[in-house]
Design a protein around this motif. Structure first.
Motif, PDB file in Angstrom:
ATOM      1  N   GLY A 228      14.269  17.060   1.662  1.00 12.05           N
ATOM      2  CA  GLY A 228      13.164  17.908   1.243  1.00 12.05           C
ATOM      3  C   GLY A 228      11.935  17.098   0.878  1.00 12.05           C
ATOM      4  N   ARG A 229      10.865  17.807   0.592  1.00  8.64           N
ATOM      5  CA  ARG A 229       9.574  17.177   0.283  1.00  8.64           C
ATOM      6  C   ARG A 229       9.550  16.741  -1.184  1.00  8.64           C
ATOM      7  NH1 ARG A 229       5.620  16.160   3.406  1.00  8.64           N
ATOM      8  NH2 ARG A 229       3.426  16.195   2.807  1.00  8.64           N
ATOM      9  N   VAL A 230       9.062  15.520  -1.405  1.00  6.93           N
ATOM     10  CA  VAL A 230       9.004  14.958  -2.753  1.00  6.93           C
ATOM     11  C   VAL A 230       7.689  14.200  -2.922  1.00  6.93           C
ATOM     12  CG1 VAL A 230      11.521  14.683  -2.847  1.00  6.93           C
ATOM     13  CG2 VAL A 230      10.094  12.766  -2.089  1.00  6.93           C
ATOM     14  N   LEU A 231       7.419  13.808  -4.147  1.00 10.98           N
ATOM     15  CA  LEU A 231       6.300  12.916  -4.447  1.00 10.98           C
ATOM     16  C   LEU A 231       6.874  11.535  -4.704  1.00 10.98           C
ATOM     17  CD1 LEU A 231       3.321  12.290  -5.185  1.00 10.98           C
ATOM     18  CD2 LEU A 231       3.878  12.961  -7.535  1.00 10.98           C
ATOM     19  N   SER A 232       6.408  10.542  -3.947  1.00  4.10           N
ATOM     20  CA  SER A 232       6.886   9.169  -4.155  1.00  4.10           C
ATOM     21  C   SER A 232       5.737   8.294  -4.600  1.00  4.10           C
ATOM     22  CB  SER A 232       7.492   8.610  -2.860  1.00  4.10           C
ATOM     23  OG  SER A 232       6.475   8.240  -1.947  1.00  4.10           O
ATOM     24  N   GLY A 233       6.062   7.292  -5.415  1.00  2.27           N
ATOM     25  CA  GLY A 233       5.038   6.358  -5.859  1.00  2.27           C
ATOM     26  C   GLY A 233       5.458   5.629  -7.112  1.00  2.27           C
ATOM     27  N   ASN A 234       4.580   4.754  -7.588  1.00  3.09           N
ATOM     28  CA  ASN A 234       4.807   4.047  -8.847  1.00  3.09           C
ATOM     29  C   ASN A 234       4.479   4.990  -9.994  1.00  3.09           C
ATOM     30  OD1 ASN A 234       5.656   1.343  -8.166  1.00  3.09           O
ATOM     31  ND2 ASN A 234       3.632   1.070  -7.259  1.00  3.09           N
ATOM     32  N   ILE A 235       5.499   5.375 -10.724  1.00  2.92           N
ATOM     33  CA  ILE A 235       5.344   6.379 -11.785  1.00  2.92           C
ATOM     34  C   ILE A 235       5.799   5.784 -13.105  1.00  2.92           C
ATOM     35  CG2 ILE A 235       6.098   8.660 -12.586  1.00  2.92           C
ATOM     36  CD1 ILE A 235       6.505   9.402  -9.626  1.00  2.92           C
ATOM     37  N   GLY A 236       5.029   6.027 -14.171  1.00  4.33           N
ATOM     38  CA  GLY A 236       5.424   5.531 -15.488  1.00  4.33           C
ATOM     39  C   GLY A 236       4.207   5.287 -16.349  1.00  4.33           C
ATOM     40  N   SER A 237       4.358   4.375 -17.306  1.00  2.44           N
ATOM     41  CA  SER A 237       3.263   4.038 -18.221  1.00  2.44           C
ATOM     42  C   SER A 237       2.693   2.682 -17.845  1.00  2.44           C
ATOM     43  CB  SER A 237       3.786   3.993 -19.663  1.00  2.44           C
ATOM     44  OG  SER A 237       4.664   2.892 -19.827  1.00  2.44           O
ATOM     45  N   ASP A 238       1.627   2.283 -18.547  1.00  2.00           N
ATOM     46  CA  ASP A 238       1.019   0.984 -18.287  1.00  2.00           C
ATOM     47  C   ASP A 238       2.004  -0.155 -18.544  1.00  2.00           C
ATOM     48  OD1 ASP A 238      -1.336   2.155 -17.599  1.00  2.00           O
ATOM     49  OD2 ASP A 238      -2.269   1.911 -19.573  1.00  2.00           O
ATOM     50  N   LYS A 239       2.927   0.062 -19.494  1.00  2.83           N
ATOM     51  CA  LYS A 239       3.863  -0.997 -19.867  1.00  2.83           C
ATOM     52  C   LYS A 239       5.072  -1.060 -18.948  1.00  2.83           C
ATOM     53  CE  LYS A 239       2.581  -1.101 -24.752  1.00  2.83           C
ATOM     54  NZ  LYS A 239       3.058  -0.964 -26.146  1.00  2.83           N
TER      55      LYS A 239
ATOM     56  N   ASP B 268       0.815  -1.216   0.000  1.00  2.00           N
ATOM     57  CA  ASP B 268       0.000   0.000   0.000  1.00  2.00           C
ATOM     58  C   ASP B 268       0.846   1.262   0.000  1.00  2.00           C
ATOM     59  OD1 ASP B 268      -2.221  -1.566   0.032  1.00  2.00           O
ATOM     60  OD2 ASP B 268      -2.576  -1.396   2.190  1.00  2.00           O
ATOM     61  N   ARG B 269       2.039   1.196   0.566  1.00  2.00           N
ATOM     62  CA  ARG B 269       2.885   2.373   0.673  1.00  2.00           C
ATOM     63  C   ARG B 269       3.512   2.760  -0.655  1.00  2.00           C
ATOM     64  NH1 ARG B 269       2.648   5.860   4.632  1.00  2.00           N
ATOM     65  NH2 ARG B 269       4.813   6.370   4.255  1.00  2.00           N
ATOM     66  N   LEU B 270       3.310   1.961  -1.691  1.00  2.00           N
ATOM     67  CA  LEU B 270       3.915   2.244  -2.984  1.00  2.00           C
ATOM     68  C   LEU B 270       3.051   3.168  -3.835  1.00  2.00           C
ATOM     69  CD1 LEU B 270       5.368  -1.269  -3.911  1.00  2.00           C
ATOM     70  CD2 LEU B 270       6.383   0.559  -2.554  1.00  2.00           C
ATOM     71  N   GLY B 271       1.920   3.600  -3.306  1.00  2.00           N
ATOM     72  CA  GLY B 271       1.078   4.548  -4.024  1.00  2.00           C
ATOM     73  C   GLY B 271       1.655   5.952  -3.948  1.00  2.00           C
ATOM     74  N   GLY B 272       1.023   6.915  -4.619  1.00  2.00           N
ATOM     75  CA  GLY B 272       1.532   8.276  -4.646  1.00  2.00           C
ATOM     76  C   GLY B 272       1.287   9.022  -3.344  1.00  2.00           C
ATOM     77  N   VAL B 273       2.346   9.477  -2.700  1.00  2.00           N
ATOM     78  CA  VAL B 273       2.230  10.252  -1.469  1.00  2.00           C
ATOM     79  C   VAL B 273       3.314  11.328  -1.440  1.00  2.00           C
ATOM     80  CG1 VAL B 273       1.169   8.458  -0.045  1.00  2.00           C
ATOM     81  CG2 VAL B 273       3.656   8.559  -0.225  1.00  2.00           C
ATOM     82  N   HIS B 274       3.024  12.467  -0.795  1.00  2.00           N
ATOM     83  CA  HIS B 274       4.027  13.497  -0.567  1.00  2.00           C
ATOM     84  C   HIS B 274       4.714  13.212   0.769  1.00  2.00           C
ATOM     85  CE1 HIS B 274       1.825  15.841  -3.694  1.00  2.00           C
ATOM     86  NE2 HIS B 274       3.049  16.285  -3.946  1.00  2.00           N
TER      87      HIS B 274
END
Length: 370
Positions: free
Chosen positions: A218-229, A105-111
């Motif tokens: 510093g503050r960042v956005l973390s998460g699974n980022i990219g395309s469907d592929k 669950d922690r791999l979603g987008g969070v600041h």
């Protein structure tokens, strides 16, 4: 099921058979294994293969408590093991296990506030041009092993390789109060590991490898980022960009490691540091104070530690536009220790003495190169 039957069926899995024997005999009330490689033979062949399972063996009892056999509860954990193996490539096994327990669950987008570290090989092109492709790959693999081990030992996350550079993050997927401290520890471990790596290269008459390290909190956005592929678990934002810029700035000041004022605030006085300058990095307007992260009194040359106080006085004189005082002190630091930051600011003082900055100058120097 008769004993001979399961003995034959489990002839390739003696650990499981042994656990069944223990429970069947009444010597144990329960036997289990949370990570067992169950070996099987593919139907119609003699080819052996394995799957990862976890199992529990308990007695099978009648209403009068007499034992009739055993119950074996088996769960195929091969998919989890595959994910675990993937996660363990860029985070410590303990951290990967924690992520798995929470279902990712922690791999979603969070600041989040994290500490990001970049390390890059100096003059890699020149080094690699003198080697064939196989030698380059071998060198990089050995080098990366040393750098990544330093990250994982401090429970950091290997974010990515960027050519010959490594990006690591401390604070994902779980933030800790000591994220910045662990990042600085990792940087120092990298430098010590690099000494070991270079000692071996020196014995083989191979060129030494030098690195630059930049660290920012510093503050960042973390998460699974990219395309469907193709998705990638990473962090993005100014906090990351500043760390990358600081790694590049190490070249201009001739130091191994630079940390931002934000990281310095997070680590306090736990490490030996030296304030180097106040700058604006390329692409940014807000000034930032930068500090050199030092190995410590016992590991840094005495000439280096002896100039820390005069350098601080020189930097203060420089910011107050007392050029003659600053020139004298920076020159002394350079003469004593061959200190590159002193030489850089010495040259700047001579230039400012001829062409002074505006009266309201705040001591900030704008970097022109990444």
């Amino acid at each position: 099921m008769k004993a001979t039957h399961y003995s034959e069926w489990l002839r390739l899995n003696q650990t499981l058979k042994g656990h069944i024997d223990l429970v069947m005999s009444g010597k144990e009330e329960m036997a289990e294994d949370q990570d067992y490689n169950f070996v099987k033979v593919e139907p119609g062949t003699n080819v052996e293969s394995g799957i990862s399972i976890k199992y529990t063996v308990v007695p099978l009892k009648d209403h009068d408590e007499s034992q009739k056999g055993v119950v074996i509860v088996i769960e195929d954990i091969t998919p989890q093991k595959r994910v675990m193996s993937t996660l363990s490539r860029y985070m410590s096994p303990a951290l990967a296990e924690q992520v798995m327990k929470e279902g990712g669950d922690r791999l979603g987008g969070v600041h989040v506030t994290v500490t990001t570290l970049f390390v890059d090989i100096r003059n890699f092109t020149a080094i690699s041009e003198a080697m064939d492709a196989e030698e380059v790959v071998k060198m990089l693999n050995e080098y990366f092993e040393h750098m990544v081990n330093a990250v994982l030992e401090e429970d950091g996350v290997l974010d990515k390789y960027i050519g010959d550079a490594v990006m690591a993050v401390f604070g994902i997927p779980y933030a800790r109060e000591d994220d910045a401290i662990r990042a600085c520890n990792a940087a120092l471990h990298m430098l010590r590991n690099l000494e070991i790596f270079n000692k071996r290269r020196n014995e083989l008459a191979q060129p030494m490898v030098k690195v630059g390290i930049g660290i920012n909190t510093g503050r960042v956005l973390s998460g699974n980022i990219g395309s469907d592929k193709r998705m990638e678990y990473t962090v993005i934002g100014d906090g990351v960009n500043i760390a990358s810029r600081l790694e590049g700035v190490t070249k201009q000041y001739g130091v191994k490691t630079l940390i931002s004022e934000y990281t310095k605030a997070a680590i306090g006085d736990l490490f030996m540091t030296r304030e180097i300058d106040s700058i604006t990095v390329v692409g940014k307007v807000k000034p930032i104070r930068i500090y050199e992260l030092l190995l410590g009194e016992k590991e840094e040359p005495s000439t280096k530690t002896s100039i820390l106080e005069p350098y601080a006085k020189a930097l203060q004189a420089y910011r107050e536009m007392r050029w003659d005082d600053a020139i004298e002190l920076f020159q002394m630091c350079f003469d004593v220790a061959g200190d590159v930051p002193s030489r850089v600011l010495l040259e700047r003082c001579h230039r400012f003495k001829v062409e002074p900055p505006p009266r309201d100058w705040d001591g900030v120097y704008g970097m022109l190169e990444k």
